[in-house]
Every structure is written in structure tokens, then in C-alpha cells.
Design an enzyme around this catalytic site. Sequence first.
Site, PDB file in Angstrom:
ATOM      1  N   GLU A  49       7.007  -1.271  -0.246  1.00 39.48           N
ATOM      2  CA  GLU A  49       5.613  -1.379   0.186  1.00 39.48           C
ATOM      3  C   GLU A  49       4.786  -1.569  -1.081  1.00 39.48           C
ATOM      4  OE1 GLU A  49       2.218   1.169   2.628  1.00 39.48           O
ATOM      5  OE2 GLU A  49       4.281   1.893   2.565  1.00 39.48           O
ATOM      6  N   ASP A  60      -6.531   6.769   0.990  1.00 39.47           N
ATOM      7  CA  ASP A  60      -5.654   7.287  -0.055  1.00 39.47           C
ATOM      8  C   ASP A  60      -6.207   8.545  -0.706  1.00 39.47           C
ATOM      9  OD1 ASP A  60      -3.675   5.262   0.101  1.00 39.47           O
ATOM     10  OD2 ASP A  60      -5.049   3.883  -0.884  1.00 39.47           O
TER      11      ASP A  60
END
Length: 261
Positions: A49, A60
Site C-alpha cells: 500500500e 492519519d
Amino acid sequence: MNRLDRKLDALKRENRAGLVTYFAGGDPDYTTSLDLLCQLGRAGADIIELGMPFSDPVADGPILQAANIRALAGGQTLDQMMAMLREVRLRDDATPIVVMGYFNPVLHYGPARFFADVADAGADAVILVDLPLEHANVYRPQLEKAGLHLIAMTAPTSSDARMAAVLKPATGFVYHIAIAGTTGAGTPDEQVIAAAITRLRAHTDLPVAAGFGIRSVQQVRKVAAHADLVVVGSRLVDVLAKHGVAAALGEVASLASALPR
């Protein structure tokens, strides 16, 4: 079949879960990132990824935010990412790569152009965290033309009705966010994950990946008992930042060892 299709078929035949490793492209710099990416498949990553650095990565936590900042400070752009993908494919043309990020840079680049270019460079699928189902449908013909999967995402808060809607057009695999929070923000509960994946399987036959908060060999082993793919990101990015490429590859190998080969 693209590389991702072939890998998912192979994992199914081998009756084992796969390891998905996340790193931000260009972190801490282009050369280091390229060196790492070219070796991930050999280290044990079943799927890579690859993060597209963005200035406002709202999903995040602090570790991946810092990785985004380092990559951007080092000059990483989408054009640099395309070049990086092409260089990776000269050394590893087998390991599937899923490009992950936010829609703003893609919109600025031009979606149709982006999908065509990233596929030509060597990507097999994309995850666009902040592109909701209702807007994603506009771009599906462009993705299909490029031969890319658009990976659907579900969360612990997803209702059955929402799951059904999100999963109906899904291809590739489904990414289930294991915790209600940002990346690395907490530790997922095995039984909660098991229950969520059971719900998911009522709506799709696609492989299910579980990520967010998975950091150890023990967690990988437990999650792999329920999910088809286990995603590890913050832990690996943290090791890379503190100890470098060799240590990050060693951590990938250690996590991969938790999954039968």
C-alpha cells in the site's frame, strides 16, 4: 487479471491470509523510499500500500502525518510517485501495489489522467479515503478503463444498509477500518473485528482486509484468523523513521512470519 487479482487468487488457493504493508511514498526521501519499496515483496509483503503524501491527511494519526510531512518536504509529488512506480516495476513486477491517499491531489491532477497514468506506471488499485460512494460512482468508468480496482472502505460505525450500498459496486477487496479513529490511534479488539467481518461477509464475497492499529506479530496472527488480509502501517513507518530501511524490512519479515507460507 492484474497483479492484485492474481495475488488474491493465489492466497485463496493457499488458504492463507496476506500481509499488506503501508509506507508513504517519498518518506524520508525518494531514493530511500524507492530502495525500500523494491524489496518489500521479497521481505514478505503480499501487497504494497503506497501512500500519496498530502498536507492534510485527516484519517492519519501522528506517525503517518509525520511521514507525509517528511515526504512533502523531500519534494515528493504525484509525478515523482509515477516515476517511483515505474522504477519499482523494473525490479519487482509481481507484487501488487495499491495507491492510497486523498482525493484533492487526484482532482488537481485530473482524475481520468491520474487513473490512466498511475495504472501505466504500475499500480493495480487505488484507495481514496475521502471519496464517498455517491461521488465515486462518477469515476468508476475511468477506473475500469484504466484497469484499476477502487477499494471500498467500511468502518465500525457502518450500518448494514450503508455496508450493502458501499459493497455493491466494490471490486478487488474490501478494507475494513478496525477502530473508530485515526491510524495508529488504538488497538483493535479481536472479537469486535471478528463480528464486523462476519457482518461484511453477508454483503460481499470479496476478500476482507483489516487495518488501523495492528502493530505486532500477535495481533497479525489474531486478525488473520478472521480477515483475508492484514494491513500494517503505522508500526512499519515508525520503524523506518527511527531505524532505517533494513530494520523496516526486518519488521515486515517478522510480521509475515506470523502468516503461514
